[in-house]
Design an enzyme around this catalytic site. Sequence first.
Site, PDB file in Angstrom:
ATOM      1  CG  ASP A 154      -1.627  -9.857  -7.505  1.00  0.00           C
ATOM      2  OD1 ASP A 154      -1.970  -9.735  -6.320  1.00  0.00           O
ATOM      3  OD2 ASP A 154      -0.754  -9.122  -8.025  1.00  0.00           O
ATOM      4  CD  GLU A 187      -6.384 -12.859   0.681  1.00  0.00           C
ATOM      5  OE1 GLU A 187      -7.448 -12.474   1.186  1.00  0.00           O
ATOM      6  OE2 GLU A 187      -5.350 -13.092   1.346  1.00  0.00           O
ATOM      7  CD1 TRP A 188      -1.335  -8.609  -1.986  1.00  0.00           C
ATOM      8  CD2 TRP A 188      -3.402  -7.750  -2.121  1.00  0.00           C
ATOM      9  NE1 TRP A 188      -1.576  -8.297  -3.313  1.00  0.00           N
ATOM     10  CE2 TRP A 188      -2.835  -7.766  -3.428  1.00  0.00           C
ATOM     11  CE3 TRP A 188      -4.691  -7.260  -1.948  1.00  0.00           C
ATOM     12  CZ2 TRP A 188      -3.515  -7.317  -4.539  1.00  0.00           C
ATOM     13  CZ3 TRP A 188      -5.375  -6.806  -3.065  1.00  0.00           C
ATOM     14  CH2 TRP A 188      -4.788  -6.827  -4.348  1.00  0.00           C
ATOM     15  CG  ASP A 209       2.468  -5.372  -3.030  1.00  0.00           C
ATOM     16  OD1 ASP A 209       2.011  -6.513  -2.815  1.00  0.00           O
ATOM     17  OD2 ASP A 209       2.236  -4.739  -4.075  1.00  0.00           O
TER      18      ASP A 209
END
Length: 409
Positions: A154, A187-188, A209
């Site tokens: 994450d 890492e979005w 998310d």
Amino acid sequence: MNTKRTAQLLSGFLLCIAACCNSWAQKSEGLASTPQMGWNSWNKFACEIDERLIRETADAMVQQGLKDAGFQYVNIDDCWQGQRDADGNIQPDPKRFPSGMKALADYVHGKGLKLGIYSDAGATTCGGRPGSRGHEYQDARTYARWGIDYVKYDWCDSPGLNAEAAYTTMRDAIAKAGRPMVFSVCEWGMSKPWEWAGKVAHSWRTTPDIYNCFDCEFSPGFSTGLGVLRILDKQASLRKFAGPGHWNDMDMLEVGNGMSEDEDRAHMSIWAMMASPLILGNDLRSMSESTRRILTNPGVIAVNQDKLGVQALRVLADGPLEVYAKPLDGGQWALMFLNRSNQAADVRHDWKKQVLVDDLSQRSVDFKQTIYRWSDLWSKKTGDTSTKLEARLAPHSVLMLRLSGPAKP
């Protein structure tokens, strides 16, 4: 030569060797040749996890037919961590995981499944537990000793860090640990990982998310949650980066967590067409039979797991009705008709009016010249492209076809 000078030369030599080794390090090869399939604890349970849940989930994965359908990873997300010991080795929470991770991995492996774990590039995880910053090599060695098969990494508590460098460090640590592990970058999409992560990881998140809704955006605080369609819309320019061993990850599935059956089928279909990892996010122990059927649909899974590894492209948009095409191995195709709206929509598709062309895979089909057989992967109906396709789609639903052929006249 004096002793001090000898020591300096030896130290420089060792540093050079280490640098060379790091430059040669690479992600574990031979893994994720098709998108990963498994389960993750976060969507349903967040921090409310323990070893009993993980064992029961592994049991359910076998008993519910998910293992036979291709799902293999049982992934523990955040909040499994306890503290680091005096030597800096990460320990599982002794109350939640009293038997330890090695025993849990042995149990999962005994079911013919694989165990995944979670950490973070920062000093702390999103749940406030110890992250891996400064302990990357140590943590990777620990995971290898435990028998871990998958690492989700994450990006919380990461101010001032360079994402590519931070994830490359963990990739190198895993490579040095001596056990092949799938490496999943979470890492979005903030630093466009699709542009650099192909050599670093087996998959990378492309968006914030997922949130359990079909078409919404939710901001509960420090983070943003996106619904199914919002995530789909962010994939259009990314398909060229996906392929065997390196996938655009649209986040974990919310099938079985509260959307309608039509929305769940559409969600599963979209992820399959887009060659995203299929990581379940529901409670496998208590899911309904309809959810189980959706998640184990062999035709839909086969589209996702097609060895050609091409992500679908949108070939038609007519108001709320969109058509996506995915080239498949062996000259076949998958087509998805998606109704984005809250109202029913009619499909009246004349095959002969459109030539399917995909520049990425160098594939095309002219239905005036070639007739293909099709099968509906949800209803099991069949037909061919010699006649118009007519159907009525419920709100937030899909028609998903597999085209094979050419059919005989």
